[in-house]
Design a protein around this motif. Structure first.
Motif, mmCIF file in Angstrom:
data_model
loop_
_atom_site.group_PDB
_atom_site.id
_atom_site.type_symbol
_atom_site.label_atom_id
_atom_site.label_comp_id
_atom_site.label_asym_id
_atom_site.label_seq_id
_atom_site.Cartn_x
_atom_site.Cartn_y
_atom_site.Cartn_z
ATOM 1 N N ALA A 88 -10.222 -26.809 -9.131
ATOM 2 C CA ALA A 88 -9.501 -26.266 -8.010
ATOM 3 C C ALA A 88 -8.264 -25.556 -8.322
ATOM 4 C CB ALA A 88 -9.562 -27.100 -6.700
ATOM 5 N N ASP A 89 -7.618 -26.508 -9.644
ATOM 6 C CA ASP A 89 -6.398 -26.190 -10.284
ATOM 7 C C ASP A 89 -6.467 -25.029 -11.248
ATOM 8 O OD1 ASP A 89 -5.280 -28.381 -9.081
ATOM 9 O OD2 ASP A 89 -6.277 -29.731 -10.868
ATOM 10 N N ALA A 90 -7.749 -24.472 -11.460
ATOM 11 C CA ALA A 90 -7.868 -23.314 -12.439
ATOM 12 C C ALA A 90 -6.733 -22.122 -11.684
ATOM 13 C CB ALA A 90 -9.381 -22.649 -12.333
ATOM 14 N N ALA A 91 -5.878 -21.543 -12.329
ATOM 15 C CA ALA A 91 -4.922 -20.862 -11.957
ATOM 16 C C ALA A 91 -4.904 -19.383 -12.668
ATOM 17 C CB ALA A 91 -3.497 -21.374 -11.978
ATOM 18 N N TRP A 92 -5.933 -19.010 -13.207
ATOM 19 C CA TRP A 92 -6.031 -17.830 -14.157
ATOM 20 C C TRP A 92 -6.632 -16.795 -13.258
ATOM 21 C CZ3 TRP A 92 -8.070 -22.444 -15.938
ATOM 22 C CH2 TRP A 92 -7.164 -22.833 -17.099
ATOM 23 N N ASP A 93 -6.278 -15.546 -13.590
ATOM 24 C CA ASP A 93 -6.561 -14.404 -12.681
ATOM 25 C C ASP A 93 -7.221 -13.298 -13.561
ATOM 26 O OD1 ASP A 93 -6.849 -12.376 -10.872
ATOM 27 O OD2 ASP A 93 -4.692 -12.110 -10.456
ATOM 28 N N ARG A 94 -8.494 -13.095 -13.539
ATOM 29 C CA ARG A 94 -9.436 -12.182 -14.328
ATOM 30 C C ARG A 94 -9.062 -11.994 -15.735
ATOM 31 N NH1 ARG A 94 -10.617 -7.707 -10.313
ATOM 32 N NH2 ARG A 94 -9.676 -8.192 -8.212
ATOM 33 N N GLU A 95 -9.299 -13.646 -16.321
ATOM 34 C CA GLU A 95 -8.988 -13.534 -17.834
ATOM 35 C C GLU A 95 -10.206 -14.091 -18.426
ATOM 36 O OE1 GLU A 95 -5.589 -15.933 -18.570
ATOM 37 O OE2 GLU A 95 -4.622 -15.611 -16.681
ATOM 38 N N PHE A 96 -11.291 -14.253 -17.836
ATOM 39 C CA PHE A 96 -12.588 -14.894 -18.379
ATOM 40 C C PHE A 96 -13.935 -13.853 -18.237
ATOM 41 C CE2 PHE A 96 -9.621 -18.414 -18.078
ATOM 42 C CZ PHE A 96 -9.356 -18.831 -19.246
#
Length: 249
Positions: A88-96
Motif C-alpha cells: 500500500a506504500d507504493a507511491a509510483w505513478d505509471r513507472e513500471f
C-alpha cells in the motif's frame, strides 16, 4: 541467538530462486526479463531481482519490502533500487511495465482495506497495459491442514548450523489462517517463533477485488507450469493487466 539477519539467510536456503528447480522462478523470470521496468512487491531478500541482473537485465528493477532483515540482505546488491514499505506504500505513478508478488506474498494482505489499498497502489504504479503477476495457494487444497509439528523438518544453514522447523495453526476464521513458524535447535531449544496470518481467496473473490481496483484478469492458471485451474488445483496464478487509457476494465 537467531537474529533477523539469520532468519533472512535461512529464507534463502529454504527458497532458492532457481528456475531449473522451481517452476515459479522459471515462470516469473521470463516475464521479468521481457519487461523494461519491474517492481517486485514483497521482494524479501531480493533473490528474483538479483537473478535478473545476473542474467543481464539492463532496465529498472525496484524491490519493495517492509521487513528490515530481509531488505538488509537484499541490499547487499547495489545494482537494484530497494525501498522499505508495504504494498500500500507504493507511491509510483505509471513507472513500471510489470509488478510481481512472489512466494505467496499476496496472501499477507489479510483485510479488505489492505487488499484495496495495495491493489490500488500497485495499479497506479503500472503504465497503461502493464501487468501484475502473483500467486496464491488455492483454498480448496486446504494447505494449512499440513501445518503441524508432526511435519517438522530439518535444515542446514549455509554456515553449517543444524536446525529444525515446524508450523502450527492457531485458528481458521473464514478465509484467514493464523499460524506460527518455529525455528529451533535440533535438541528442541526454541530460537524463534513468528506468528503470521494469511488469507486464502478463491478465484471469484480475487477477480472481484482486482476488478474493483481497475484491473482486468488476463490469465489465470492452476500451477506455475501454466496448467488450467481445476477442482484439484493447489495454486492460483494470476496475471492481471492495467487497461490502456480510455479502456474501461
Amino acid at each position: 541467538m537467531f537474529s533477523d539477519a539469520d532468519a533472512a539467510a535461512l529464507y534463502d536456503v529454504l527458497n532458492p530462486w532457481d528456475p531449473a528447480r522451481r517452476p515459479e522462478a522459471g515462470f516469473c523470470t521470463g516475464l521479468v526479463m521481457a519487461a523494461g521496468a519491474v517492481l517486485d512487491v514483497g521482494c524479501g531478500t531480493g533473490s528474483m531481482l538479483h537473478h535478473a541482473r545476473d542474467l543481464g537485465h539492463t532496465g529498472r528493477l525496484v524491490g519493495l519490502d517492509p521487513t528490515p532483515g530481509m531488505l538488509g540482505r537484499a541490499r547487499r546488491r547495489t545494482d537494484v533500487e530497494w525501498v522499505s514499505g508495504t504494498a500500500a506504500d507504493a507511491a509510483w505513478d505509471r513507472e513500471f511495465d510489470l509488478a510481481t508478488m512472489t512466494s505467496n506474498a499476496f496472501q499477507c494482505l489479510v483485510t479488505d482495506d489492505e487488499l484495496r489499498a495495495s491493489l490500488t497502489a500497485i495499479r497506479t504504479s503500472l503504465r497503461d497495459g502493464g501487468r501484475f503477476v502473483f500467486g496464491t495457494r488455492h483454498p480448496q487444497a486446504r494447505a494449512w491442514e499440513g501445518w503441524n509439528p508432526s511435519n517438522a523438518f530439518d535444515v542446514r544453514t549455509t554456515a553449517g548450523r543444524e536446525l529444525r522447523m515446524w508450523h502450527e495453526v492457531e485458528s481458521v476464521v473464514g478465509d484467514v489462517v493464523t499460524f506460527t513458524e518455529t525455528t529451533a535447535e535440533r535438541d528442541g531449544t526454541i530460537l524463534r517463533v513468528e506468528r503470521e496470518s494469511l488469507r486464502f481467496l478463491d478465484a471469484p473473490a480475487l477477480a472481484g477485488f482486482l476488478t474493483e481496483a481497475g484491473f482486468t484478469v488476463e490469465n489465470q492458471y492452476g500451477d506455475w507450469r501454466r496448467g488450467p485451474v481445476t477442482e484439484t488445483s493447489r495454486e492460483l496464478i494470476t496475471i492481471a493487466r492495467r487497461p490502456e487509457s480510455g479502456i474501461n476494465p
